[in-house]
Design a protein around this motif. Structure first.
Motif, PDB file in Angstrom:
ATOM      1  N   LYS A 117    -107.157  22.730 -53.692  1.00 42.17           N
ATOM      2  CA  LYS A 117    -107.967  22.063 -52.663  1.00 42.17           C
ATOM      3  C   LYS A 117    -108.836  23.064 -51.918  1.00 42.17           C
ATOM      4  CE  LYS A 117    -104.264  22.309 -49.197  1.00 42.17           C
ATOM      5  NZ  LYS A 117    -103.393  21.512 -48.296  1.00 42.17           N
ATOM      6  N   HIS A 118    -108.601  24.346 -52.147  1.00 39.90           N
ATOM      7  CA  HIS A 118    -109.383  25.380 -51.471  1.00 39.90           C
ATOM      8  C   HIS A 118    -110.472  25.961 -52.361  1.00 39.90           C
ATOM      9  CE1 HIS A 118    -106.624  25.073 -48.182  1.00 39.90           C
ATOM     10  NE2 HIS A 118    -105.592  25.465 -48.922  1.00 39.90           N
ATOM     11  N   TYR A 165    -114.243  25.774 -53.547  1.00 40.80           N
ATOM     12  CA  TYR A 165    -115.539  25.261 -53.097  1.00 40.80           C
ATOM     13  C   TYR A 165    -116.449  25.122 -54.312  1.00 40.80           C
ATOM     14  CZ  TYR A 165    -114.621  26.081 -48.066  1.00 40.80           C
ATOM     15  OH  TYR A 165    -114.127  26.035 -46.785  1.00 40.80           O
ATOM     16  N   ASP A 191    -110.146  29.674 -45.718  1.00 38.07           N
ATOM     17  CA  ASP A 191    -109.405  28.726 -46.554  1.00 38.07           C
ATOM     18  C   ASP A 191    -109.943  28.669 -47.984  1.00 38.07           C
ATOM     19  OD1 ASP A 191    -111.819  27.426 -46.135  1.00 38.07           O
ATOM     20  OD2 ASP A 191    -110.894  25.448 -45.906  1.00 38.07           O
ATOM     21  N   CYS A 192    -110.939  29.508 -48.303  1.00 33.50           N
ATOM     22  CA  CYS A 192    -111.576  29.464 -49.623  1.00 33.50           C
ATOM     23  C   CYS A 192    -110.814  30.340 -50.610  1.00 33.50           C
ATOM     24  CB  CYS A 192    -113.020  29.946 -49.506  1.00 33.50           C
ATOM     25  SG  CYS A 192    -113.884  30.080 -51.090  1.00 33.50           S
ATOM     26  N   GLU A 193    -110.413  29.736 -51.737  1.00 34.66           N
ATOM     27  CA  GLU A 193    -109.743  30.491 -52.798  1.00 34.66           C
ATOM     28  C   GLU A 193    -110.593  30.631 -54.045  1.00 34.66           C
ATOM     29  OE1 GLU A 193    -105.888  28.934 -53.616  1.00 34.66           O
ATOM     30  OE2 GLU A 193    -105.099  29.445 -51.637  1.00 34.66           O
TER      31      GLU A 193
END
Length: 495
Positions: free
Chosen positions: A97-98, A100, A317-319
Motif C-alpha cells: 500500500k506504500h 506510489y 510512507d513511500c516504499e
C-alpha cells in the motif's frame, strides 16, 4: 573402490558451497573448490558501499518458507529480517500500500486501480502455472496469454488499467529474467513450483553473505582457491576409456597452467558461462544432447541500479516509486515494432519498472531492469545512468529530487564468469527434459563399461526442474550432486 576420492568443485557460489559442505559433513573431505572470481558467493554479492549497512548486488530474496532449506537455515541461525534490524518482508503476490504509481504525465494513479489490476494480473499468472489448466497452452507465449485474458476482462478499454497491466508484465520480466513476456514460454505442468509462505527480501545486518558464512563454517579455508579460472576439463567418455580408468580419470587445467587430478568434478558454473564456454571447456566434447540442452534453455539478465542521494526526498510512507508508461515496452504493439531493431536503445530506460526503497538506507533507492535493456545499461557510464534515473524521478513524480551522491549498478551480463543472472524457459522448449539432461552426470553409461562413473556432475539453479532461478534451487542442486557421490561411496546420506 577407494573411500577417500579427490573431488573438485568448480564454482564457489551457493551450489558449490552446499555440495562441499554436505560432502565434508558426511566424510568425503578430500575436496578442492576452484573459483574464477576473486570472491566467494557467485551470484550472491553482499556489499556495504553506502556505510555500515548491507545492500545486495545479486540475490535478494528468500522465495517462500515451506521446504526451503535457505529459509530453514536463516531461521535456525536467526538471520531473518524480522529478527534483525532491517525488517522487510512481503507476500509474493501483493503490491504494498506504500507503493506510489505515477504515469508519465506526472499524475498519481489511484491505489485502487493499481491494486485491482495487479491482483488480477497475479491471478492470471497463477492460472498459467496451474497444472489443471489446459486452455493457456494454445498460446505461443506468456505475453500472448495475458493479453488475451485481459482483453475480455472488466479492465479492457481503460487506458489507465492497460498501462498498469503493461507495468505488471515488466515486473514479471524481472522474476523470469527475460527480455519480454512475449519470448517466454508458458509454465509447464510439473515444472516450476512456488513454495508456500512469505518472501523475505532482507536478511538483516549480515545480508545473504551470512548464509554463505554458515556453509563455509564446515569448509576449511584452504579448500577454496579464488581467482582460479578453469581452462579445460579432461574426462573419460564411455566410448574411449583409457588405462587410467578407475584411478583418477579427471584432470582440470586452469588458465594459469596449474593442473589438478580428481576422481570426480562438480560443475556449478552458470548456464550463461556454459553457453559461451562449453564447446571448448571439455575434452572430450560434451555429448550432443547436453550441448543441445545448454543451447535450448535460456539465460537472462536482471540488474539493479542503486542511487544514493544527499537527502531523502520521498515521503516517509513511500516504499516504492513505480513508473507507468502509456505505451511501454511490454505493450504488444511496441514490442512488435522494436523487437528486430536497435531503436529500443534510445529509450532503454522504459524497461525500468521503478525504484524501491532500500532497507536500512534512508537516502538510497534501487531501480530494477531486465532483459536486453539491462544488458545495454551495463555499457553506459554510471554518470549517464544516474542522470537518466534522476530525470525519470523528477518527470514522473514532480518532487524536488535532491542531488545524487553516488551510483552503483550491477553488471551480471558483462561479468565474464557469469554472463547473466538466471535461467528461464523460452517458447517451444520442454523444460523438464532439458533441465534433466543438463543435470545428468558424465559419462552417460549404464555401468556395463569399464569407465569410472560420475566423473563430471552438474549443479546450479538451471539444473533444477522445480526451483530454477532461485537460491534454494541452486542450494538443492548442490546437495543433490553430493548425495550422488555419497551414495556411490556408501556414506550416510546428506540432510
Amino acid at each position: 573402490m577407494e573411500n577417500k576420492p579427490q573431488i573438485i568443485i568448480i564454482g564457489a557460489g551457493i551450489a558449490g558451497l552446499a555440495a562441499a559442505s554436505s560432502l565434508i559433513k558426511h566424510g568425503l573431505e578430500n575436496i578442492l573448490i576452484l573459483e574464477a572470481m576473486a570472491r566467494v558467493g557467485g551470484r550472491i554479492h553482499t556489499m556495504r558501499p553506502f556505510g555500515e549497512n548491507v545492500i545486495e548486488l545479486g540475490a535478494n530474496w528468500i522465495h517462500g518458507q515451506k521446504g526451503n532449506p535457505v529459509y530453514t537455515m536463516a531461521k535456525k541461525h536467526r538471520l531473518l529480517s524480522d529478527e534483525g534490524i532491517c525488517s522487510k518482508k512481503c507476500l509474493s503476490a501483493s503490491v504494498t500500500k506504500h507503493d506510489y504509481f505515477f504515469n508519465e504525465k506526472g499524475e498519481i494513479i489511484p491505489n485502487k486501480t493499481a491494486d485491482d489490476v495487479y491482483d488480477y494480473f497475479k491471478e492470471l499468472v497463477d492460472e498459467a502455472v496451474d497444472e489443471k489448466s489446459d486452455s493457456q497452452f494454445s498460446f505461443s507465449s506468456v505475453g500472448d496469454y495475458l493479453d488475451k485474458e485481459f482483453s475480455s476482462s472488466v479492465f479492457a478499454g481503460s487506458d489507465g488499467a492497460s498501462a498498469v497491466f503493461e507495468w505488471c508484465k515488466r515486473t514479471e520480466c524481472l522474476d523470469v529474467a527475460c527480455t519480454s513476456m512475449y519470448e517466454c514460454a508458458l509454465w509447464q505442468p510439473g515444472s516450476y513450483i512456488d513454495l508456500e509462505g512469505e518472501f523475505f527480501n532482507c536478511l538483516g545486518p549480515g545480508g545473504y553473505q551470512a548464509i554463505l558464512d554458515i556453509l563455509m563454517k564446515n569448509i576449511p579455508s584452504e579448500t577454496i582457491i579464488c581467482s582460479k579460472p578453469v581452462h579445460c576439463i579432461h574426462w573419460e567418455s564411455s566410448s574411449k576409456p583409457t588405462s587410467s580408468s578407475f584411478s583418477q580419470p579427471v584432470k582440470v587445467v586452469c588458465a594459469d597452467g596449474d593442473e589438478f587430478n580428481a576422481d570426480h568434478i562438480v560443475i556449478t558454473v552458470s548456464l550463461g558461462y556454459l553457453k559461451k564456454e562449453s564447446m571448448k571447456m571439455f575434452d572430450p566434447t560434451l555429448p550432443e544432447e547436453k550441448l543441445n540442452a545448454i543451447e535450448r534453455l535460456s539465460f537472462g539478465t536482471v540488474n539493479k541500479i542503486f542511487l544514493e542521494f544527499e537527502e531523502r526526498f520521498w515521503p516517509t510512507d513511500c516504499e516504492g516509486i513505480q513508473l507507468v508508461w502509456e505505451k511501454g515496452f511490454e505493450h504488444k504493439d511496441i514490442y512488435d515494432i522494436l523487437k528486430n531493431t536497435e531503436e529500443w536503445k534510445k529509450e532503454w530506460y522504459k524497461k525500468l519498472c521503478g525504484f524501491e526503497t532500500v532497507s536500512c538506507h534512508d537516502n538510497v533507492l534501487c531501480g530494477w531492469i531486465a532483459g536486453r535493456e539491462a544488458e545495454y545499461m551495463e555499457e553506459l557510464s554510471e554518470e549517464e545512468v544516474g542522470n537518466v534515473c534522476v530525470r525519470l524521478l523528477r518527470d514522473f513524480t514532480g518532487w524536488k529530487v535532491t542531488n545524487l551522491r553516488k551510483v552503483l549498478r550491477s553488471g551480471w551480463h558483462v561479468n565474464p564468469y557469469v554472463l547473466g543472472s538466471y535461467s528461464y524457459i523460452p517458447i517451444g522448449v520442454d523444460a523438464v527434459r532439458e533441465q534433466e539432461i543438463l543435470a545428468k552426470p558424465l559419462p552417460f553409461t549404464d555401468g556395463s563399461t569399464n569407465v569410472k562413473p560420475l566423473q563430471v556432475l552438474f549443479a546450479g539453479e538451471a539444473t533444477h526442474t522445480n526451483y530454477y532461478t532461485t537460491t534454494h534451487g541452486a542450494y538443492l542442486s548442490g546437495t543433490r550432486e553430493a548425495k550422488r557421490l555419497l551414495n556411490l561411496y556408501k556414506q550416510s546420506k546428506p540432510h
